[in-house]
Write an enzyme that holds these catalytic residues in place. Structure first.
Site, PDB file in Angstrom:
ATOM      1  N   GLU A  43     -13.501  27.298 -59.024  1.00  0.00           N
ATOM      2  CA  GLU A  43     -12.061  27.591 -58.946  1.00  0.00           C
ATOM      3  C   GLU A  43     -11.440  26.852 -57.746  1.00  0.00           C
ATOM      4  OE1 GLU A  43     -11.296  31.744 -58.079  1.00  0.00           O
ATOM      5  OE2 GLU A  43      -9.247  31.639 -58.865  1.00  0.00           O
ATOM      6  N   LYS A 114      -5.410  31.034 -65.550  1.00  0.00           N
ATOM      7  CA  LYS A 114      -5.989  32.339 -65.175  1.00  0.00           C
ATOM      8  C   LYS A 114      -5.036  33.478 -65.548  1.00  0.00           C
ATOM      9  CE  LYS A 114      -8.092  34.433 -61.016  1.00  0.00           C
ATOM     10  NZ  LYS A 114      -8.279  34.236 -59.565  1.00  0.00           N
ATOM     11  N   CYS A 155     -12.750  33.363 -62.504  1.00  0.00           N
ATOM     12  CA  CYS A 155     -13.044  34.299 -61.417  1.00  0.00           C
ATOM     13  C   CYS A 155     -12.731  35.773 -61.727  1.00  0.00           C
ATOM     14  CB  CYS A 155     -12.356  33.814 -60.143  1.00  0.00           C
ATOM     15  SG  CYS A 155     -13.167  34.484 -58.652  1.00  0.00           S
TER      16      CYS A 155
HETATM   17  N1  LIG Z   1     -10.586  34.311 -56.804  1.00  0.00           N
HETATM   18  C1  LIG Z   1     -10.805  35.480 -57.364  1.00  0.00           C
HETATM   19  O1  LIG Z   1     -10.286  35.762 -58.432  1.00  0.00           O
HETATM   20  C2  LIG Z   1     -11.750  36.393 -56.638  1.00  0.00           C
HETATM   21  C3  LIG Z   1     -12.261  37.522 -57.480  1.00  0.00           C
HETATM   22  C4  LIG Z   1     -13.214  38.386 -56.719  1.00  0.00           C
HETATM   23  O2  LIG Z   1     -13.684  38.039 -55.643  1.00  0.00           O
HETATM   24  C5  LIG Z   1     -13.573  39.696 -57.262  1.00  0.00           C
HETATM   25  O3  LIG Z   1     -14.233  40.461 -56.539  1.00  0.00           O
HETATM   26  O4  LIG Z   1     -13.212  40.004 -58.407  1.00  0.00           O
END
Ligand SMILES: NC(=O)CCC(=O)C(=O)O
Length: 270
Positions: A43, A114, A155
């Site tokens: 990401e 996203k 993510c």
């Molecule tokens: N960049 C993100 O979306 C981080 C997501 C993350 O760390 C989580 O715990 O869920």
């Protein structure tokens, strides 16, 4: 073809775009030289740090970063998932967090924005309000490639099993999770969630993560991973900027689905 070699690239990106893109290109090239035909970046691989810097670094989809990635894919003859970049949006001061897919001829095959934004406040671990700077995407993206169907996520999406089930409904054989998963949550949740999504959707999960400290308050967990549909971790990246490679055996995927047909045992289509 029933087997391919896949690679995840782990980076410690900064706010310095040219440095990050060069590091990405170097590791993608090494992965291809080692035989990988599908390579995935994490990401915000081209710029991560303070949100103001990320927003300032945003590009249109056909901007310099995507052009470089398209050329890289074509020169190496690989399928390249350009993790995500900050994409300029129609709203001033806001971006999309966008993952692009390029084929071995350099053509852009897919674009996923996203959907779930990381707005959390976990005491002593991580505090982020991604939605102050990022617009959520609307589409669910599954793309049929010559060897497999790829489902895309980014993510924090990993915490939303309904997205992964929707990708399974689009017949995803491989689901990508490019990430900058936080250190504070990653220690306990990263591997468990990746393995659960792989098992419950009977798909390979390809998860390139950022690693290390990007700013005094932003640290990524690393442990980029490739997980098979049985939930077995096939490969894990070492700390730092590194690669993990694993063979994706699609015959094994079909065997698992045939022997344990859980996806066809769902009630009420859920
Ligand atoms: N960049 C993100 O979306 C981080 C997501 C993350 O760390 C989580 O715990 O869920």
């Amino acid at each position: 073809m029933t087997k391919i070699l896949a690679a995840v690239v782990q980076l410690q990106s900064t706010e310095e775009k040219s440095r990050n893109v060069d590091a990405a290109a170097r590791l993608v090239t090494e992965a291809a030289q080692r035989g990988a035909s599908f390579v995935a970046l994490p990401e915000l691989f081209n710029c991560i740090g303070r949100w103001e810097a990320v927003v300032a670094a945003a590009e249109p989809i056909s901007g310099p970063t995507s052009q470089r990635m398209s050329e890289l894919a074509a020169n190496l003859g690989i399928t390249l998932l350009a993790g995500s970049i900050a994409e300029q949006s129609e709203v001033a001061g806001k971006i999309y967090n966008t993952s692009l897919l390029f084929g071995p001829d350099g053509q852009q095959l897919a674009c996923y924005r996203k959907r779930h934004l990381f707005d959390v406040d976990v005491p002593d671990k991580v505090t982020v309000r991604e939605s102050e700077f990022v617009m959520p995407g609307a589409e669910i993206v599954g793309t049929t490639l010559p060897d497999f169907t790829l489902g895309q996520s980014i993510c924090y999406d990993l915490r939303f099993p309904e997205l992964f089930r929707a990708l399974a409904d689009r017949r995803a054989d491989v689901i990508a999770v490019p990430a900058a998963f936080a250190f504070g949550t990653g220690c306990d949740h990263w591997e468990v969630l990746l393995r659960a999504r792989a098992i419950e959707n009977q798909a390979f999960v390809i998860a390139p993560n950022q690693h290390g400290r990007h700013t005094p308050t932003l640290q990524s967990y690393g442990r980029s991973m490739i997980v098979d549909p049985w939930g077995t971790v096939l490969a894990t990246a070492a700390d730092g900027e590194s690669l993990a490679l694993a063979e994706l055996d699609f015959q094994r995927l079909q065997d698992i689905r045939r022997h344990l047909p859980a996806l066809s045992h769902r009630r009420d289509g859920q």
